[in-house]
Design a protein around this motif. Structure first.
Motif, short mmCIF file in Angstrom:
data_model
loop_
_atom_site.label_atom_id
_atom_site.label_comp_id
_atom_site.label_asym_id
_atom_site.label_seq_id
_atom_site.Cartn_x
_atom_site.Cartn_y
_atom_site.Cartn_z
N TYR A 28 5.32 4.55 -22.31
CA TYR A 28 5.53 5.07 -23.66
C TYR A 28 4.73 6.35 -23.92
O TYR A 28 4.64 6.81 -25.06
N ASN A 38 3.01 9.73 -32.23
CA ASN A 38 3.96 9.76 -31.13
C ASN A 38 3.89 11.13 -30.44
O ASN A 38 3.89 12.16 -31.11
N THR A 89 8.44 1.65 -31.01
CA THR A 89 8.54 2.10 -29.62
C THR A 89 8.20 0.98 -28.65
O THR A 89 8.91 0.78 -27.66
#
Length: 406
Positions: free
Chosen positions: A241, A279, A290
């Motif tokens: 991520y 993010n 996410t």
């Protein structure tokens, strides 16, 4: 465990219980502890721009803090704001070379009382006040039996993606802790909040805030770095991520005003911290969306209901290598007493080492996982870990931060 990770605790006097608003890069106020800091307001040093900070803010007592309104928290927070983390600092090599600091030494025992001396300054018959959830003071610590840490199998179950590594810079050295994605009541389903330990954000009394604080959720969840493959992988392979830089944060001033980075003390009883992250894709979703979930915080959890607690983290010091998410199924935590005006810490058997600091402690509430503590300290033999009991001070800090953090 590291000196910022798990210092051994000492039993010292009570002090103020205010909370300090911080952001990841640490270009902020002077963190020294002036004489009389427990009763007088601290000075706020010049900001990174060289301009004077806000007017001094009087640090409240624990009881005063419980009456603070959001405006009070806001005034305190505005006096302690610094700049966000810098994007692009971390490379795979820096991540892999990040280390926990050396194991702290236990505090020097207090000298023995002279014959006939009174062991306490408490008036006859007086008993120290007990905060909500606190346990009465006890004798010597009675650590639980060691529980062997076990790695989470690859690929991680989706529910484990809320666990991650926190990287930060202290001076010229890169270090590592652990953290957990927690639910944000002000933004249900869209949290960008990560819970960790105060010592993963700030170096303690006389020191400053760490810089480039970054969260990597589900680090090495696919096992790409496992089995001696550290040098054969790419950064994006280890971070499914990406890296989420801290934009703001909050820690307890017990750490910033009191903590000796080489030793433990009552500040460990309030060793919790939180950061808000962004993010890496400005147009992307929230952290919770996410990774696929978050863990709610359970404040003032009745101790008799904490019968099966497990803690998670990424231990870095030997015999671990920092690439595996480990956990200890510690059962019912023992109470680790300290300053009687502060809640006794939770303590479970666990063999994790430095790097696991800040990792989440899970219990079951209404059939679902809830976060009840974070790894703060341990012993030199690496047979147990202890974390703060999250009561009113932590709850009020979190309530403010959820509503106001930028």
């Amino acid at each position: 465990m590291s000196p910022i990770s798990r210092p051994s605790r000492a039993v010292l006097g009570a002090s103020v219980a205010a909370l300090t608003m911080v952001v990841a890069t640490g270009c902020g106020p002077d963190n020294s502890d002036p004489a009389g800091a427990q009763t007088a307001a601290p000075s706020v040093a010049a900001s990174a721009s060289g301009k004077p900070g806000a007017a001094p803010v009087k640090l409240p007592t624990v009881e005063e803090l419980k009456t603070w309104k959001l405006d009070d928290w806001d005034k305190w927070a505005k006096a302690n704001v610094v700049t966000p983390a810098v994007k692009g600092y971390w490379t795979l090599q820096k991540l892999l070379n990040a280390k926990p600091k050396p194991l702290p030494q236990p505090p020097t025992p207090a000298p023995a009382q002279p014959t006939g001396a009174q062991p306490s300054t408490q008036p006859t018959g007086a008993a120290p006040a007990q905060p909500t959830g606190a346990q009465p003071p006890a004798g010597p610590d009675q650590p639980p039996a060691a529980v062997q840490a076990k790695p989470v199998a690859h690929p991680f179950p989706k529910t484990m993606h809320v666990n991650g590594k926190i990287f930060f810079k202290d001076g010229n050295q890169d270090y590592v802790c652990s953290g957990t994605v927690v639910s944000d009541p002000a933004n249900p389903g869209r949290s960008n909040l990560v819970w960790t330990a105060s010592h993963c954000l700030h170096g303690g009394k006389g020191n400053s805030y760490y810089t480039d604080i970054t969260f990597a959720p589900a680090f090495n969840s696919n096992g790409v770095l496992s089995g001696g493959n550290k040098q054969k992988s790419k950064l994006e392979d280890a971070e499914p991520y990406g890296e989420w830089g801290a934009t703001s944060g909050m820690v307890s001033p017990q750490w910033t005003a009191e903590a000796d980075p080489e030793r433990g003390g009552p500040w460990s009883q309030y060793d919790f911290g939180i950061v808000k992250v962004a993010n890496p894709d400005p147009n992307g979703k929230s952290l919770e969306e996410t990774v696929g979930g978050s863990v709610p915080l359970w404040f003032d959890a009745p101790r008799d209901q904490l019968t099966a607690v497990a803690n998670y983290g990424f231990p870095e010091a030997k015999p671990f290598d920092g690439v595996e998410l480990e956990h200890c199924d510690g059962g019912k935590p023992a109470a680790k007493p300290g300053d009687p005006s502060r809640p006794a810490m939770l303590m479970i058997g666990c063999t994790m080492t430095g790097g696991s600091s800040g990792g989440g402690w899970y219990a079951t509430k209404d059939g679902k996982p809830a976060l009840v503590s974070d790894t703060s300290i341990g012993n030199g033999a690496n047979t147990y870990e202890a974390g703060p009991y999250l009561e009113d001070v932590a709850a009020h800090m979190f309530d403010y931060f959820s509503k106001k953090a930028k």
